[in-house]
Design a protein around this motif. Structure first.
Motif, PDB file in Angstrom:
ATOM      1  N   GLN A   1      17.401  18.144  -4.350  1.00 29.41           N
ATOM      2  CA  GLN A   1      16.566  17.104  -3.927  1.00 29.41           C
ATOM      3  C   GLN A   1      15.162  17.302  -3.564  1.00 29.41           C
ATOM      4  N   PRO A   2      14.893  18.206  -2.800  1.00 27.45           N
ATOM      5  CA  PRO A   2      13.513  18.768  -2.315  1.00 27.45           C
ATOM      6  C   PRO A   2      12.705  18.788  -3.623  1.00 27.45           C
ATOM      7  N   GLN A   3      13.247  19.591  -4.712  1.00 22.70           N
ATOM      8  CA  GLN A   3      12.468  19.906  -5.891  1.00 22.70           C
ATOM      9  C   GLN A   3      12.437  18.707  -6.784  1.00 22.70           C
ATOM     10  N   HIS A   4      13.191  17.768  -6.697  1.00 17.57           N
ATOM     11  CA  HIS A   4      13.129  16.755  -7.545  1.00 17.57           C
ATOM     12  C   HIS A   4      12.683  15.336  -7.058  1.00 17.57           C
ATOM     13  N   GLU A   5      12.626  15.267  -5.746  1.00 16.90           N
ATOM     14  CA  GLU A   5      12.028  13.945  -5.196  1.00 16.90           C
ATOM     15  C   GLU A   5      10.559  13.511  -5.593  1.00 16.90           C
ATOM     16  N   ALA A   6       9.462  14.471  -5.971  1.00 13.04           N
ATOM     17  CA  ALA A   6       8.338  13.955  -6.448  1.00 13.04           C
ATOM     18  C   ALA A   6       8.297  13.149  -7.702  1.00 13.04           C
ATOM     19  N   ILE A   7       9.128  14.041  -8.639  1.00 13.48           N
ATOM     20  CA  ILE A   7       9.263  13.509  -9.997  1.00 13.48           C
ATOM     21  C   ILE A   7       9.936  12.178  -9.822  1.00 13.48           C
ATOM     22  N   CYS A   8      11.060  12.096  -9.167  1.00 12.66           N
ATOM     23  CA  CYS A   8      12.036  11.224  -9.146  1.00 12.66           C
ATOM     24  C   CYS A   8      11.294   9.760  -8.645  1.00 12.66           C
TER      25      CYS A   8
END
Length: 91
Positions: A21-28
């Motif tokens: 989640q922390p790595q994916h949050e901005a793209i998401c």
């Protein structure tokens, strides 16, 4: 299991999703906004009445929201009829 907001990533488990989640949050967040805009600004599908020959938007199913031009017998939407009347008034 895929990300509910953006549909870009698939996960094998809830634990994997939480770890990523922390790595994916901005793209998401960015992709979710793009998906929302696509839905919001999508042009409506055509109807059996066809499209307005001036603005190319689908003619409404409600017959009171379109008019038939006496000069050519083409049906146009009320928005284009209104714009045409304004042009005639302005000269």
């Amino acid at each position: 299991m895929e990300c509910d907001a953006c549909d870009l990533v698939r996960y094998c488990s809830d634990e994997c999703q939480q770890d990523h989640q922390p790595q994916h949050e901005a793209i998401c967040i960015e992709r979710a906004a793009e998906l929302r805009d696509e839905i919001l600004f999508k042009q409506p599908d055509g109807s059996h009445r066809g499209d307005c020959p001036i603005c190319f938007l689908p003619l409404p199913l409600d017959l009171t929201k379109s008019t038939k031009m006496s000069c050519c017998s083409k049906t146009i939407c009320k928005g284009c009829e209104y714009a045409n009347k304004l042009r005639q008034i302005e000269g």
